[in-house]
Design a protein around this motif. Structure first.
Motif, PDB file in Angstrom:
ATOM      1  N   ARG A 142       0.899  -1.328   0.214  1.00 23.45           N
ATOM      2  CA  ARG A 142      -0.049  -0.285  -0.574  1.00 23.45           C
ATOM      3  C   ARG A 142       0.752   1.261   0.405  1.00 23.45           C
ATOM      4  O   ARG A 142       1.922   1.269   0.524  1.00 23.45           O
ATOM      5  N   ALA A 162      -6.364   7.880  -9.839  1.00 22.11           N
ATOM      6  CA  ALA A 162      -7.423   6.729  -9.840  1.00 22.11           C
ATOM      7  C   ALA A 162      -6.629   6.275 -11.183  1.00 22.11           C
ATOM      8  O   ALA A 162      -6.461   4.823 -10.937  1.00 22.11           O
ATOM      9  N   ALA A 166      -3.805   3.366 -11.489  1.00 21.12           N
ATOM     10  CA  ALA A 166      -4.871   2.350 -11.051  1.00 21.12           C
ATOM     11  C   ALA A 166      -4.687   0.879 -11.071  1.00 21.12           C
ATOM     12  O   ALA A 166      -5.850   0.261 -10.067  1.00 21.12           O
ATOM     13  N   GLN A 167      -3.310   1.136 -10.925  1.00 23.36           N
ATOM     14  CA  GLN A 167      -3.041  -1.103 -10.593  1.00 23.36           C
ATOM     15  C   GLN A 167      -2.371  -0.929  -8.361  1.00 23.36           C
ATOM     16  O   GLN A 167      -2.242  -1.735  -7.743  1.00 23.36           O
ATOM     17  N   MET A 168      -2.641   0.126  -8.055  1.00 19.18           N
ATOM     18  CA  MET A 168      -1.675   1.068  -6.873  1.00 19.18           C
ATOM     19  C   MET A 168      -2.839   1.073  -5.967  1.00 19.18           C
ATOM     20  O   MET A 168      -3.970   1.470  -6.091  1.00 19.18           O
ATOM     21  N   HIS A 169      -2.905   0.148  -4.514  1.00 23.65           N
ATOM     22  CA  HIS A 169      -3.576   0.706  -3.363  1.00 23.65           C
ATOM     23  C   HIS A 169      -3.140   2.240  -3.235  1.00 23.65           C
ATOM     24  O   HIS A 169      -1.697   1.627  -2.288  1.00 23.65           O
ATOM     25  N   TRP A 170      -3.798   3.012  -2.568  1.00 22.86           N
ATOM     26  CA  TRP A 170      -2.876   3.940  -2.303  1.00 22.86           C
ATOM     27  C   TRP A 170      -4.596   5.227  -0.653  1.00 22.86           C
ATOM     28  O   TRP A 170      -5.342   4.510  -1.168  1.00 22.86           O
ATOM     29  N   TRP A 181      -8.188   4.268  -2.675  1.00 21.05           N
ATOM     30  CA  TRP A 181      -8.431   3.419  -3.806  1.00 21.05           C
ATOM     31  C   TRP A 181      -8.020   2.503  -3.221  1.00 21.05           C
ATOM     32  O   TRP A 181      -6.946   2.122  -3.579  1.00 21.05           O
ATOM     33  N   ASP A 182      -8.736   1.367  -3.686  1.00 22.38           N
ATOM     34  CA  ASP A 182      -8.575  -0.307  -3.496  1.00 22.38           C
ATOM     35  C   ASP A 182      -8.128  -0.948  -4.292  1.00 22.38           C
ATOM     36  O   ASP A 182      -7.884  -2.290  -4.349  1.00 22.38           O
ATOM     37  N   GLY A 183      -7.951  -0.199  -6.223  1.00 21.67           N
ATOM     38  CA  GLY A 183      -7.842  -0.696  -6.803  1.00 21.67           C
ATOM     39  C   GLY A 183      -8.826  -0.815  -7.715  1.00 21.67           C
ATOM     40  O   GLY A 183      -8.955  -1.106  -8.983  1.00 21.67           O
ATOM     41  N   GLN A 184     -10.532  -0.641  -7.741  1.00 21.25           N
ATOM     42  CA  GLN A 184     -11.980  -1.075  -7.799  1.00 21.25           C
ATOM     43  C   GLN A 184     -12.281   0.422  -7.851  1.00 21.25           C
ATOM     44  O   GLN A 184     -12.877   0.853  -8.343  1.00 21.25           O
TER      45      GLN A 184
END
Length: 510
Positions: A142, A162, A166-170, A181-184
């Motif tokens: 994260r 986002a 997009a591929q990173m949890h931040w 942002w959890d990737g979704q």
């Protein structure tokens, strides 16, 4: 004039509650409540208005109304400003726009000028957030960042991150809001403190080393730098600790750079490319007036800068008397290394087309309008770069010599560069593809796409695009079997204008 009673209170859920503000504006306009009769509050700020009546119960949504598009965009940004009086200003502006249509054409109106200044400040704040947010890693793959925006811009700017990560949890923490942002999906929470964000990590030293090495003292413009990177952001930027020392040492570093003098540029090539260049320097001679002699002359050409950097000239391949001459744009990376035309990915697609058409490769003459590979270095990769008109014009003599020595019955222009070189003028390939045109010397030229264009084409049905390209090429099949001129059967009108469609029918836009 009596002061209106403070009987209409609007309480928004948050400082950036743009949807709530718009809904309230629609309701207030529907109730014909003038701006002076409305008070704007934020949830949790009731202590500022202890004498105000409780807000009215929620009513049914009011019907929307229309405003000029530029005014809607103005409201969307200005409503995120930090000024506590912004909602009153914007509702007053909406009220006046509905009552005074001429206001939209008055750029000097005081309310409008103030709203535009607010909107500009908000847009600048959003831009600075995209530039100055610095993520730091946390356990569990994260990342988290701390940022202090000047206005309420986190919710409006978070979709940028986002998309970008997009591929990173931040998570981005600010004093007023937090975004996750959890990737979704994006989620928003309450504000945080600076202490809640992680401190420096081991990888941050790599970034500082990189930043120090790319700092160019000869280009230092302190006023411009501080305009683009205001000092208020420095406290949260890792590289800010280097800015002052680098600025103070800039004069000395610039002096050393001047004393060292300029260095000669190095044109790096793959080892295989260098070996080929050394091994294939032509030492032999050839009989004048032959393709072999033309190959040697082309290899020595330096009429344009491309020849100085390419591995070698890539001459045409085939035999004199070939029925068809296929002309592409220029050699690619693989062609440059091997010294043969159409051997890279585009050449493989062309080979597939030739097999389906039943055209033997040894019955064709394959060449390019430009004989050297023009490229741009990206690390160790050489990326294709389209040759300019002057460079193509410098190579046109070699193409004309090839046409004179091969004497094909017809030519196929693969792409715009080839069409221009063959016909002597610009050709819109999208409009002319699949049509026979005639050169000034009488040589028929069929225009179609370059195979590389099919490889780059963004289409949901690549098979249909390939089939359409084959249909273009198939018009030249009779040339392979007979001595017939492809324009012999065309109406006189089409011969005169030099353009026909399949079956001798002229194509027209309808």
């Amino acid at each position: 004039m009596q002061t209106p009673e403070r009987s209409h209170s609007v309480r928004l859920a948050a400082h950036d509650d743009l949807a709530g503000f718009k809904a309230a504006v629609r309701r207030l306009v529907a109730q014909q409540l003038p701006p002076a009769a409305v008070q704007w509050q934020m949830a949790g700020d009731g202590d500022l208005f202890d004498d105000a009546p409780p807000p009215e119960p929620a009513a049914a949504p009011a019907a929307p109304f229309r405003l000029p598009a530029e005014m809607v965009a103005l409201l969307d940004h200005a409503a995120l400003h930090a000024d506590p009086g912004r909602f009153a200003l914007l509702y007053r502006l909406v009220w006046r726009l509905l009552a005074e249509p001429g206001l939209r054409d008055d750029p000097l109106d005081a309310d409008r000028l103030l709203a535009e200044r607010m909107a500009r400040a908000v847009r600048r704040d959003m831009h600075k957030m995209t530039a100055f947010v610095r993520f730091r890693p946390l356990p569990g793959a994260r990342h988290m960042a701390w940022f202090e925006p000047e206005h309420h811009t986190l919710v409006a700017t978070a979709p940028f991150f986002a998309r970008r990560f997009a591929q990173m949890h931040w998570a981005i923490l600010t004093p007023g809001r937090s975004a996750h942002w959890d990737g979704q999906a994006l989620a928003f929470g309450p504000g945080a403190r600076r202490e809640d964000a992680p401190g420096p990590d081991a990888g941050e030293q790599l970034w500082l080393t990189y930043y120090a090495h790319i700092f160019n003292p000869a280009r230092l413009k302190p006023a411009m730098m501080q305009k683009e990177m205001p000092r208020r952001y420095w406290k949260n930027l890792p590289e800010a600790q280097l800015i002052s020392p680098l600025m103070h040492a800039a004069a000395q570093r610039s002096g050393r750079m001047v004393e060292d003098g300029a260095s000669d540029p190095q044109h790096r090539r793959p080892a295989a490319s260098i070996a080929l260049r050394l091994d294939q320097r032509p030492l032999e001679t050839a009989a004048p007036g032959t393709l072999a002699a033309l190959r040697l002359a082309t290899a020595a050409c330096r009429a344009c800068p491309i020849g100085q950097h390419a591995t070698q000239a890539v001459h045409g391949e085939g035999r004199p008397g070939a029925a068809l001459m296929l002309v592409g744009e220029q050699p690619g990376d693989q062609e440059d290394l091997r010294g043969q035309p159409f051997v890279g990915p585009a050449g493989q697609l062309l080979e597939r087309a030739l097999q389906q058409l039943g055209w033997p490769r040894d019955a064709l003459y394959l060449t390019n309008a430009v004989k050297h590979f023009k490229y741009e270095l990206r690390g160790k990769r050489r990326l294709h770069k389209t040759a300019g008109q002057k460079e193509a014009a410098a190579c046109s003599q070699w193409l004309e010599h090839e046409i004179g020595l091969v004497r094909p019955r017809a030519a196929i222009a693969l792409g715009a560069t080839a069409a221009r070189s063959l016909l002597g003028h610009a050709v819109a390939v999208g409009e002319a593809r699949g049509r026979w045109l005639r050169r000034a010397d009488g040589l028929p030229v069929l225009v179609t796409l370059h195979p590389a264009a099919l490889l780059r084409m963004d289409t949901p049905d690549p098979g249909a695009a390939f089939a359409g390209w084959l249909a273009d090429l198939r018009q030249a099949t009779p040339i392979m079997a007979t001595d017939e001129d492809p324009a012999d059967r065309l109406p006189q009108h089409d011969r005169r204008h030099g353009a026909t469609g399949p079956g001798g029918l002229a194509r027209r836009a309808i």
